[in-house]
Design a protein around this motif. Structure first.
Motif, mmCIF file in Angstrom:
data_model
loop_
_atom_site.group_PDB
_atom_site.id
_atom_site.type_symbol
_atom_site.label_atom_id
_atom_site.label_comp_id
_atom_site.label_asym_id
_atom_site.label_seq_id
_atom_site.Cartn_x
_atom_site.Cartn_y
_atom_site.Cartn_z
ATOM 1 N N SER A 147 1.732 -4.128 -0.195
ATOM 2 C CA SER A 147 2.266 -3.030 -1.606
ATOM 3 C C SER A 147 1.570 -1.308 -2.306
ATOM 4 N N CYS A 148 0.525 -1.197 -1.093
ATOM 5 C CA CYS A 148 0.221 -0.197 -1.443
ATOM 6 C C CYS A 148 -0.063 0.675 0.041
ATOM 7 N N ASP A 149 0.172 0.199 1.193
ATOM 8 C CA ASP A 149 0.022 0.573 2.521
ATOM 9 C C ASP A 149 -1.089 0.803 2.825
ATOM 10 N N ARG A 150 -2.283 0.658 2.189
ATOM 11 C CA ARG A 150 -3.933 1.191 2.190
ATOM 12 C C ARG A 150 -4.040 0.020 3.587
ATOM 13 N N THR A 151 -5.032 0.783 4.653
ATOM 14 C CA THR A 151 -5.590 0.387 5.834
ATOM 15 C C THR A 151 -6.614 -0.263 5.657
ATOM 16 N N THR A 152 -7.526 -1.510 5.578
ATOM 17 C CA THR A 152 -8.875 -1.826 5.902
ATOM 18 C C THR A 152 -9.280 -2.775 7.479
#
Length: 188
Positions: free
Chosen positions: A52-57
């Motif tokens: 959804s938000c393209d945040r990488t973890t």
């Protein structure tokens, strides 16, 4: 005996809550590892991205592991972001348990079946083989493969595994003719 093969068509999504947008899905994308050396110890993470938000973890693959415990080919695979190593890492149940995530296989597999069986060849035995450990309910898989409703499939098949519990191991079943009057067991 007719062979059916369940094949992976892509990497599954990860059921994992994003800390930014609270979305429940993440993907490994093309698959990238992050390797960090601390003296003679290595940390290896798989990078995943929220859909959804393209945040990488980062998700832990190895933590504080001695460099000598890795085969040189595996180390090279982590450094080169080997797609086969990414897939085997995602399919590893220990990775999922360690990172408290599950895999969503929707749209990431296909069922390869031979041409339909002739009408006079009843009963028909079918062997289902899994190329990768994709957890599927046998009743849904069989209904899809035969082009029947699940109730009709339950009425016409005899199987060597519980039909309503997901499995990722090979199994066989027998398809009975359409006019067969077997009783379906609701507890299967």
């Amino acid at each position: 005996m007719l062979p059916w093969v369940v094949r992976r068509t892509g990497l599954p999504l990860l059921s994992l809550r994003c800390v930014d947008c609270r979305s429940e899905s993440a993907t490994a994308g093309e698959g990238r590892f992050r390797v960090n050396a601390n003296g003679k110890l290595l940390d290896v993470w798989l990078l995943v991205r929220c859909v959804s938000c393209d945040r990488t973890t980062k998700r832990t693959v190895h933590e504080r592991t001695p460099v000598r415990s890795f085969a040189p080919a595996v180390l090279d695979g982590y450094r080169a972001n080997d797609p086969g190593l990414v897939a085997s890492t995602l399919l590893d149940p220990l990775f999922a348990r360690r990172n408290r995530l599950s895999l969503d296989w929707t749209g990431a597999w296909r069922l390869d079946t031979p041409s339909p069986c002739p009408a006079e060849a009843w009963p028909v035995q079918v062997e289902v083989v899994f190329d990768d450990p994709i957890p599927l309910r046998p009743d849904r898989l069989i209904a899809q493969g035969l082009g029947l409703s699940r109730n009709e499939a339950l009425r016409r098949i005899k199987c060597d595994v519980p039909l309503r519990r997901p499995t990722s191991t090979d199994f066989t079943f027998t398809v009975m003719p359409e006019d067969w009057r077997g009783t379906s067991d609701p507890l299967r």
